[in-house]
Design an enzyme around this catalytic site. Structure first.
Site, PDB file in Angstrom:
ATOM      1  N   HIS A 158       0.165 -56.694  46.656  1.00 51.42           N
ATOM      2  CA  HIS A 158       0.101 -55.620  45.661  1.00 51.42           C
ATOM      3  C   HIS A 158      -0.852 -55.957  44.518  1.00 51.42           C
ATOM      4  CE1 HIS A 158       1.795 -51.804  44.290  1.00 51.42           C
ATOM      5  NE2 HIS A 158       1.795 -52.286  43.054  1.00 51.42           N
ATOM      6  N   HIS A 176      -0.360 -42.036  40.529  1.00 51.38           N
ATOM      7  CA  HIS A 176       0.726 -42.129  39.551  1.00 51.38           C
ATOM      8  C   HIS A 176       1.096 -40.738  39.054  1.00 51.38           C
ATOM      9  CE1 HIS A 176      -0.167 -46.585  38.345  1.00 51.38           C
ATOM     10  NE2 HIS A 176       0.575 -46.482  39.421  1.00 51.38           N
ATOM     11  N   LYS A 235       3.520 -42.747  48.021  1.00 44.63           N
ATOM     12  CA  LYS A 235       4.772 -42.792  47.266  1.00 44.63           C
ATOM     13  C   LYS A 235       5.000 -41.443  46.592  1.00 44.63           C
ATOM     14  CE  LYS A 235       7.269 -45.610  43.917  1.00 44.63           C
ATOM     15  NZ  LYS A 235       7.186 -46.771  42.990  1.00 44.63           N
ATOM     16  N   TYR A 270      -2.241 -50.962  32.451  1.00 41.28           N
ATOM     17  CA  TYR A 270      -3.450 -51.758  32.702  1.00 41.28           C
ATOM     18  C   TYR A 270      -4.294 -51.945  31.447  1.00 41.28           C
ATOM     19  CZ  TYR A 270      -2.026 -51.201  37.494  1.00 41.28           C
ATOM     20  OH  TYR A 270      -1.292 -51.236  38.647  1.00 41.28           O
ATOM     21  N   ARG A 329      -4.060 -54.046  44.357  1.00 37.77           N
ATOM     22  CA  ARG A 329      -3.977 -52.725  43.699  1.00 37.77           C
ATOM     23  C   ARG A 329      -4.082 -52.883  42.184  1.00 37.77           C
ATOM     24  NH1 ARG A 329      -1.813 -47.382  44.242  1.00 37.77           N
ATOM     25  NH2 ARG A 329      -0.236 -46.835  42.688  1.00 37.77           N
ATOM     26  N   ARG A 376      -1.393 -49.038  48.085  1.00 39.70           N
ATOM     27  CA  ARG A 376      -0.168 -49.816  48.232  1.00 39.70           C
ATOM     28  C   ARG A 376      -0.145 -50.432  49.634  1.00 39.70           C
ATOM     29  NH1 ARG A 376       1.217 -44.865  45.777  1.00 39.70           N
ATOM     30  NH2 ARG A 376       2.119 -45.082  43.681  1.00 39.70           N
TER      31      ARG A 376
END
Length: 285
Positions: free
Chosen positions: A224, A250, A159, A259, A227, A134
């Site tokens: 972004h 994640h 995150k 994706y 990524r 990120r």
């Protein structure tokens, strides 16, 4: 109101929520207090539902703002005021719209890198793409996070306040060594105006936008997008989606599975049934 704000801020800190979350949640509580126009300890559940109608119908805020407000108010009234008996299921969240990102091809990513005449700018973008980082994670890197002996990059407190490791590309390592010799970073791997402060997010976004424009990229992309490209290209190369989930950091596999909707191997490489119908048509004698 100040005492309620102080109580809420302390609760957020005790629960270990990030400073960024605190910056978002406290103003939302303040906005709700202005809406109801009376002390927060006299509020009833119907006031919260009225506020949600106000956000959705009158102000027409996005789902992200709406859901952040719901989180903030649920947390305040449950944790700070002890309203554990309230029917919080009647203070709903909005369903998130699924918007598929535009994906840069590997050729387009290479053109963006080639468009960077400044070595520092180029290595910032290469680092983000190489590990699927990120923007904030890229700019928070320290020189010590680059572990060339194990060929990994340590991503500290990403995150969700989770640490993880991502692969260190051999190509990136060579470029980083060239960057190190020229710029000699100290506190931050990618420093800003001084070596004591990291590069600003707005500056990194500007670097990407300029490079993308020079590379004649017409897609709607941002920093972004590097990524997104990282994850999609790994999936197209046959990498297990669980591995990609871990590399991206994640929490939910569902987030990573988006994706599969944009990967070329799952879309354009899948044969349409129309082609089979056309091939089965009898040929004219």
């Amino acid at each position: 109101m100040e005492s309620f704000e102080k109580q809420f801020t302390d609760t957020l800190a005790i629960r270990g929520l990030s400073p960024r979350t605190q910056v978002v949640y406290v103003p939302m509580l303040r906005d709700f207090a202005r809406f109801v126009g009376r002390p927060l300890d006299t509020v009833v559940p119907e006031d919260l539902r009225a506020y949600q109608r106000h956000l959705a119908v009158e102000r027409q805020v996005g789902f992200s703002h709406f859901n952040q407000a719901a989180c903030a108010l649920r947390l305040f009234f449950r944790e700070c005021l002890g309203r554990t008996d309230w029917p919080f299921e009647r203070i709903p969240f909005q369903k998130k719209r699924r918007i598929l990102p535009e994906i840069l091809s590997q050729e387009e990513v290479a053109r963006i890198f080639d468009a960077c005449s400044n070595l520092k700018h180029k290595v910032v973008l290469m680092t983000a793409y190489s590990g699927g980082l990120r923007l904030g994670e890229t700019l928070a890197l320290l020189p010590s996070d680059i572990d060339s002996s194990r060929m990994v990059i340590r991503v500290e407190q990403g995150k969700g306040r989770k640490d993880r490791y991502v692969m260190l590309s051999q190509v990136l390592l060579q470029t980083l060594r060239e960057y190190w010799r020229k710029f000699q970073p100290l506190s931050w791997l990618f420093y800003g105006r001084t070596k004591q402060k990291p590069l600003a997010p707005s500056t990194a976004e500007k670097i990407f936008k300029i490079a993308a424009r020079k590379a004649c990229i017409t897609k709607n992309v941002s920093f972004h997008s590097l990524r997104h490209a990282f994850a999609t290209h790994l999936l197209e190369d046959g990498t297990n989606v669980r591995v990609i989930q871990a590399l991206l950091g994640h929490r939910s596999l569902t987030t990573t599975q988006i994706y599969t909707h944009v990967a070329r191997t799952y879309v354009s490489d899948t044969r349409s049934p129309l082609d089979r119908i056309e091939n089965k048509k009898p040929t004219a004698e």
